[in-house]
Design an enzyme around this catalytic site. Structure first.
Site, PDB file in Angstrom:
ATOM      1  N   SER A   1       0.826  -1.211   0.000  1.00  0.00           N
ATOM      2  CA  SER A   1       0.000   0.000   0.000  1.00  0.00           C
ATOM      3  C   SER A   1       0.857   1.256   0.000  1.00  0.00           C
ATOM      4  O   SER A   1       0.325   2.352  -0.084  1.00  0.00           O
ATOM      5  CB  SER A   1      -0.958   0.007   1.184  1.00  0.00           C
ATOM      6  OG  SER A   1      -0.279  -0.284   2.355  1.00  0.00           O
TER       7      SER A   1
ATOM      8  N   GLU B   1      -5.368   0.696  -7.427  1.00  0.00           N
ATOM      9  CA  GLU B   1      -4.273   1.565  -7.872  1.00  0.00           C
ATOM     10  C   GLU B   1      -3.249   0.672  -8.570  1.00  0.00           C
ATOM     11  O   GLU B   1      -2.735  -0.284  -7.971  1.00  0.00           O
ATOM     12  CB  GLU B   1      -3.636   2.277  -6.676  1.00  0.00           C
ATOM     13  CG  GLU B   1      -4.431   3.473  -6.170  1.00  0.00           C
ATOM     14  CD  GLU B   1      -3.734   4.189  -5.010  1.00  0.00           C
ATOM     15  OE1 GLU B   1      -3.072   3.505  -4.219  1.00  0.00           O
ATOM     16  OE2 GLU B   1      -3.866   5.419  -4.892  1.00  0.00           O
TER      17      GLU B   1
ATOM     18  N   ASN C   1      -3.423   7.045  -0.390  1.00  0.00           N
ATOM     19  CA  ASN C   1      -2.824   7.066   0.955  1.00  0.00           C
ATOM     20  C   ASN C   1      -1.871   8.242   1.125  1.00  0.00           C
ATOM     21  O   ASN C   1      -1.721   8.773   2.220  1.00  0.00           O
ATOM     22  CB  ASN C   1      -2.101   5.749   1.241  1.00  0.00           C
ATOM     23  CG  ASN C   1      -3.093   4.634   1.533  1.00  0.00           C
ATOM     24  OD1 ASN C   1      -4.277   4.897   1.786  1.00  0.00           O
ATOM     25  ND2 ASN C   1      -2.637   3.396   1.473  1.00  0.00           N
TER      26      ASN C   1
ATOM     27  N   HIS D   1      -2.507  -2.280  -6.045  1.00  0.00           N
ATOM     28  CA  HIS D   1      -2.901  -1.917  -4.681  1.00  0.00           C
ATOM     29  C   HIS D   1      -4.416  -2.001  -4.553  1.00  0.00           C
ATOM     30  O   HIS D   1      -5.125  -1.130  -5.028  1.00  0.00           O
ATOM     31  CB  HIS D   1      -2.401  -0.507  -4.347  1.00  0.00           C
ATOM     32  CG  HIS D   1      -2.803  -0.060  -2.974  1.00  0.00           C
ATOM     33  ND1 HIS D   1      -3.100   1.257  -2.687  1.00  0.00           N
ATOM     34  CD2 HIS D   1      -3.005  -0.747  -1.822  1.00  0.00           C
ATOM     35  CE1 HIS D   1      -3.439   1.352  -1.396  1.00  0.00           C
ATOM     36  NE2 HIS D   1      -3.381   0.145  -0.864  1.00  0.00           N
TER      37      HIS D   1
END
Ligand code: T1G
Length: 674
Positions: A406, A439, A477, A427
């Site tokens: 991640s 992702e 993130n 991801h």
């Protein structure tokens, strides 16, 4: 320019065919062609009936959304559908694929409707923040009743042909050749009079039905302009003459289509599709074939990831180090499928079918003939490098090696192999079998065809894929970080978790930063040393306040996981305020917005500057499909555009943040991200 509409005579039936790929959208040329065809039928005494059908993937899938906001060429769709219905000769709609929005409205204006069993019918306008604007709010209640009309128009989900026939939307379903049977049907009804005109059918309104519907859906529709307007239009026009009803419909349509929410939802409709395109791939790049997938790790992520492929009919070899972990993981997958089946969303056979494609193993060597291998193990660079080093020798040439990391550096992982061109990040977002966002992290050396394969696989497993560059946290993130940092700072300066979360929920997020931490786990990424307390989060984690799973985190939870503000957390926060000597002040809602939402936009601008996202709309897609950002606000970058970039810059400067260059430049030039 040849018209997308052609006509041909089949004896005394005029066959009107639309060929307007990809979805026969009812753009100006299609409308003009249909208009001419109705005139042609009326003028030709040899014609006794008309069949309207479409070539290609589907019957008309609605108005052409690209025309919205521009001058609408005549005839408008509302005028056209009324002309179809007014025809003195019967018009039969022959439907395959998805008759959606204006497409269904054209079908409802026809006198008869015939479809293949796989056809679907829907009014998805509400998903674009608008309402059926070509008679749908008037004809559907007359044909199928108010309740069905409310359900279909306010939720926008299509119904299958069987349900459509039961609801009275369809006269016939044919297993035969659609056009042949439609022509035969037309001949059957050529002399039938009076012509069944849906706008003339009566409609009964039971106010209690509408009230009950409104109440049942109050939470779901809170803050949404379109569904509430649709209920209003249907309720106030049911039982009124059609001409009056369409006036009110038109008013509602114009109000919605000019509104911010529709602009945002139309933005996301196209943004999601744009995200699947990679701008700089060499001409002719072809995806590799993925027939067999390997997943390393049968934990929550590995199991969820595997389910995506099993549900798409792709065999999965899943690897764990220990038998009990392997059994636990496959057991959870079966349980998840059975839970879905219990809700009627899968049959028992489909569960067995999916699980039958799963091959558990304890040996990495068994991945030798996989075309795609996804590593989903502990977030440790050393562990990942070790695994990729082994895969380098095990995996067949051309196999794509993906990490579900991640935030770790994909280039560093790729360097552990002799095939960096085959390495990329996939991801997934937890729960991986539910969240739609994927992702796709492009390494410096990731080959174009490997990247294209990832995008093709994403579509196959019904994910919304966005390409991200290699940076800490990729897109989502990375933007989450400043939001979480500022949220914690606000606690130190005088805010409470509930106050910060309330601003985010009022904004439209499903939950705020602290509610999210309690759900995901306050101990995620914690150093696990209870004696080392350097932050509020350390203090919580040290007392096993790990969130919902422990019944306490930033909030206290009862046995039904209902949260309440925690006196103990207030003490911990107060203790830290004292220890750090942080000056306290009255934290306002605006300040929370500026420090936790504007900072996300600022980070998004940096992501664009660094080329870590292809386009601002990709960032919007990430946040809507990965974090529940309210679609009717279009995503963080679109929302910032609507707020006004100068206002965002001023808000950031007010709190001393360094404003990203791209954001400042655009604000100064009066430009937008999207
Ligand atoms: N208008 C313009 N372009 C459209 C379009 C539309 N209605 N629908 C799809 N496209 C484009 C899409 O952008 C993509 O383009 C390509 O077609 C393939 O789409 C008066 C006002 C029909 C189920 O909301 O739900 O009618 O990226 O990738 O997965 O009451 O498209 O290839 O350049 O989605 O096979 C109501 C929206 C309009 C239907 C097919 N109708 N479309 O899914 O293909 S408002 C809708 C869909 C209206 C009236 C009101 C899906 C699909 P590109 P795709 P797909």
């Amino acid at each position: 320019m040849t018209s997308p509409i052609t006509t041909r005579r089949e004896g005394d039936v005029l066959v009107v065919l639309s060929n307007n790929p990809p979805v026969n959208a009812l753009g100006a040329a299609v409308r003009q062609g249909l208009d001419k065809a109705i005139d042609e039928a009326a003028a030709d005494d040899g014609i006794k009936a008309v069949v309207i059908a479409c070539e290609g993937q589907t019957f008309f899938a609605g108005a052409d959304i690209t025309e919205f906001g521009k001058m609408m060429a005549e005839p408008s769709l509302p005028v056209l559908v009324d002309k179809i219905e007014a025809s003195e000769k019967p018009v039969i709609a022959a439907i395959h694929g998805t008759a959606l929005g204006g497409g269904l409205e054209v079908a409802l204006a026809a006198h008869y409707r015939i479809a293949v069993p796989s056809a679907k019918f829907g009014l998805p306008e509400v998903k674009l923040g608008i309402l059926p604007g070509a008679g749908g709010t008037q004809r559907l209640p007359r044909v199928a009743g108010v309740e069905v009309a409310l359900e279909m128009a306010t939720k926008g989900d299509p119904i299958p042909a069987t349900k459509a026939k039961d609801a009275g939307l369809l006269d016939r379903v044919t297993d035969g050749d659609l056009l042949t049977d439609a022509i035969a049907f037309a001949r059957e009804v050529a002399d039938a009079r009076p012509l069944p005109r849906t706008s003339e059918a009566p409609v009964t309104l039971d106010p209690a039905v509408v009230e009950a519907f409104r109440k049942t859906n109050a939470r779901r529709f809170r803050g949404l302009d379109a569904p509430n307007e649709i209920i209003e239009v249907i309720e106030t026009t049911a039982g009124k003459p059609y001409a009056e009803g369409v006036q009110r419909e038109r008013m509602g349509f114009m109000k919605l289509v000019m509104g911010k929410q529709s602009a945002a939802l139309r933005h996301i409709f196209f943004a999601e599709r744009k995200a699947s395109k990679i701008d700089d791939l060499p001409e002719g790049t072809q995806p590799r074939e993925i027939k067999r997938v390997g997943v390393i790790g049968a934990g929550t992520m590995g199991g969820g990831i595997s389910m995506n492929f099993l549900s798409a009919g792709i065999p999965v070899m899943i690897v764990e180090m220990q038998q009990d972990a392997l059994d636990r993981g496959t057991g959870v997958m079966r349980k998840n499928y059975e839970a879905t089946a219990a809700k009627g969303r899968m049959t028992a056979e489909q569960v067995e079918g999916a699980m039958g494609l799963l091959k558990p193993t304890l040996s990495l060597d068994d991945l030798a003939d996989c075309d795609l291998i996804i590593e989903a193990v502990y977030e440790s660079m050393d562990v990942k490098k070790d695994i990729f080093g082994k895969l380098d020798t095990i995996a067949k040439p051309g196999a794509i090696l993906a990490s579900n990391t991640s935030y770790l550096n994909i280039d560093e992982i790729a360097a552990a192999t002799n095939r960096p061109q085959d390495v990329l990040g996939l991801h997934f977002f937890s729960p991986a079998n539910v969240m739609k966002l994927l992702e796709v992290v492009r390494g410096a050396k990731t080959a174009p065809d490997a990247l294209m394969t990832a995008m093709a696989v994403a579509k196959k497993i019904k994910k919304v894929a966005v390409v991200a560059g290699v940076c800490h946290g990729f897109i989502g993130n990375r933007m989450l970080m400043p939001r979480q940092v500022e949220a914690m700072n606000l606690l130190l300066e005088g805010a409470t978790p509930e106050q910060v979360d309330r601003v985010h929920v009022a904004f439209g997020m499903p939950m705020g930063p602290f509610q999210m931490a309690d759900l995901a786990g306050v101990d995620i990424g914690w150093h696990r040393d209870p004696t080392r307390i350097e932050s509020i989060r350390d203090a919580l984690a040290a007392e096993e306040r790990w969130g919902q799973k422990k019944g306490k985190g930033f909030y206290d939870y009862d046995e039904k996981r209902q949260p309440s503000n925690s006196p103990r957390v207030a003490e911990i926060i107060e203790d830290f305020r004292q220890k750090t000597g942080t000056p306290q002040h009255e934290v306002t809602e605006d300040e929370i917005t500026e420090r936790t939402l504007y900072t996300m936009v600022n980070e998004g601008a940096r992501i664009l500057e660094e080329g870590m996202a292809q386009r601002a709309s990709d960032i919007d897609v990430v946040w809507i499909y990965g974090y529940g950002f309210p679609p009717y606000k279009g995503g963080p970058m679109f929302w910032a555009d609507q707020e006004g970039l100068p206002k965002i810059v001023a808000g950031l400067e007010k709190h001393g943040f360094e404003v990203a260059k791209l954001l400042r430049d655009k604000a100064e030039k009066g430009e937008k991200f999207n």
